[in-house]
Design an enzyme around this catalytic site. Structure first.
Site, short mmCIF file in Angstrom:
data_model
loop_
_atom_site.label_atom_id
_atom_site.label_comp_id
_atom_site.label_asym_id
_atom_site.label_seq_id
_atom_site.Cartn_x
_atom_site.Cartn_y
_atom_site.Cartn_z
N ARG A 126 0.80 -1.23 0.00
CA ARG A 126 0.00 0.00 0.00
C ARG A 126 0.84 1.29 0.00
O ARG A 126 0.42 2.31 0.57
CB ARG A 126 -0.99 0.02 1.18
CG ARG A 126 -2.02 -1.07 1.15
CD ARG A 126 -2.93 -1.02 -0.08
NE ARG A 126 -3.75 -2.21 -0.14
CZ ARG A 126 -3.45 -3.28 -0.91
NH1 ARG A 126 -2.40 -3.28 -1.70
NH2 ARG A 126 -4.24 -4.32 -0.91
N SER A 169 -10.75 -0.34 3.07
CA SER A 169 -10.09 -0.80 4.30
C SER A 169 -9.52 0.38 5.08
O SER A 169 -8.84 1.23 4.52
CB SER A 169 -8.94 -1.75 3.97
OG SER A 169 -9.46 -2.91 3.36
N GLU A 181 -4.65 2.51 6.99
CA GLU A 181 -4.35 2.45 5.55
C GLU A 181 -4.85 3.75 4.90
O GLU A 181 -4.23 4.28 3.99
CB GLU A 181 -5.06 1.25 4.92
CG GLU A 181 -4.89 1.22 3.40
CD GLU A 181 -5.43 -0.03 2.74
OE1 GLU A 181 -5.29 -1.13 3.32
OE2 GLU A 181 -6.01 0.09 1.65
#
Ligand SMILES: Cc1cc2nc3c(=O)[nH]c(=O)nc-3n(C[C@H](O)[C@H](O)[C@H](O)COP(=O)(O)OP(=O)(O)OC[C@H]3O[C@@H](n4cnc5c(N)ncnc54)[C@H](O)[C@@H]3O)c2cc1C
Length: 312
Positions: free
Chosen positions: A183, A232, A302
């Site tokens: 990520r 998320s 995230e």
């Protein structure tokens, strides 16, 4: 930092003759639908303008941030004291660069929506992007986040990228010169992804479409539909799943104001209608603290927070 709301208008009007939305509610620009106002929101349509505007704002000490579709973004209730440059459909061209044997290279501008890019590649019978089916966002946001699913990530299809760096210089980097991790594309937060060259394979359009339909069916069962969210909230910790940790801590359905841990997917916070950013942040703290107490694992966000120059 220049904190003068009026002066930014003068500055921007000297840099950009296109439309600017002043005092714009950022809830309109992110999928979670929370957050206060930004002083200015504009959507440049070419890289020269992006370079001129960001360099000009920086020179006068004004804050700015680049965003895509806002599908991984949390904007605080106090808003953003600066300019937001939205990479949108006006800066989203796709161009076939070359076809050499099996490999096909595409040049894609940052504002291109992932859904449009996927459809375009399916129409041409190009394989490699099926994993993005159902992931909202722009090409720029997806590269910066190294977005991924089903074991594949954006880094797997990147050939090279064109970047505007924090010093205001444009340059290109090949995939192996970037430090992609889970990520993240590994570049400093002040860098802007202007465009990327992707490498895809020749495939069978009908078969690729069927694969995408199957992946989409599987996705539908796993994520909340019809309620605003930003995907998320926490990164998966090494060797585990944030959603599983949150679920086994018994937090599905936990609510703070209008923000709720999704009943469908524990690693998603949904806006039940009237959530504020403060509700979401308070709920995130609550979830992180309870998971730490129960499992001894500290979850990391995230989702990106839209704060003034997070790199300072
Ligand atoms: C329903 C749903 C499902 C999702 N599923 C997934 C999934 O399966 N996998 C996954 O990885 N993610 C998923 N996400 C998260 C999100 O869609 C991705 O992270 C997406 O790539 C973000 O793109 P964006 O354009 O919306 O970026 P934004 O949210 O607008 O921005 C994200 C960050 O990137 C920065 N940024 C954006 N564009 C640029 C640019 N051109 N240059 C420099 N910085 C930039 C922003 O400043 C911000 O820090 C999901 C989100 C939702 C709402």
């Amino acid at each position: 930092m220049n904190n003068d709301r009026e002066k930014i208008k003068q500055c921007l009007m000297g840099l950009w003759s296109g439309q600017v939305r002043w005092d714009a509610p950022m809830a309109d620009y992110c999928t979670l639908k929370v957050g206060g106002e930004a002083w200015a929101v504009l959507a440049p349509t070419d890289s020269d303008s992006i370079v001129r505007i960001t360099n000009g704002l920086s020179a006068e000490g004004f804050a700015w941030r680049v965003i895509g579709q806002g599908s991984n973004l949390l904007v605080p209730d106090e808003g953003y004291h600066g300019a937001i440059l939205v990479m949108g459909s006006g800066y989203g061209a796709i161009r076939m660069v070359n076809e050499a044997g099996e490999a096909v290279r595409l040049e894609v501008e940052a504002g291109c929506r992932l859904g449009r890019l996927l459809n375009w590649s399916l129409e041409k019978g190009l394989a490699g992007l099926e994993f993005v089916v159902g992931i909202p966002g722009t090409l720029g946001g997806a590269v910066v986040m190294n977005a991924g699913a089903i074991g594949r990530e954006m880094k797997d299809v990147i050939d090279l990228v064109t970047i505007l760096d924090g010093a205001g210089e444009v340059h290109t980097r090949t995939q192996d010169q970037l430090s992609f991790t889970y990520r993240s594309w590994g570049e400093p937060p002040e860098s802007i992804l202007l465009s990327a060259r992707l490498v895809l394979d020749q495939g069978d359009g009908d078969q690729l479409r069927e694969t995408c339909r199957e992946l989409m069916r599987a996705r539908r069962g796993r994520q909340p539909w019809g309620m605003a969210n930003a995907g998320s909230i926490f990164k998966n910790p090494p060797g585990g799943y944030a959603g599983k940790l949150i679920e086994t801590t018994g937090l599905k359905g936990l609510q703070v104001g209008g923000a709720m841990v999704s009943e469908e997917h524990a690693n998603v916070i949904v806006n039940t209608g009237k959530a504020t950013a403060t509700d979401v942040i308070t709920l995130m703290h609550e979830v992180r603290d309870q998971v730490l107490t129960r499992h001894g694992i500290s979850l990391e966000p995230e989702i990106h927070m839209l704060t003034v120059r997070p790199w300072e």
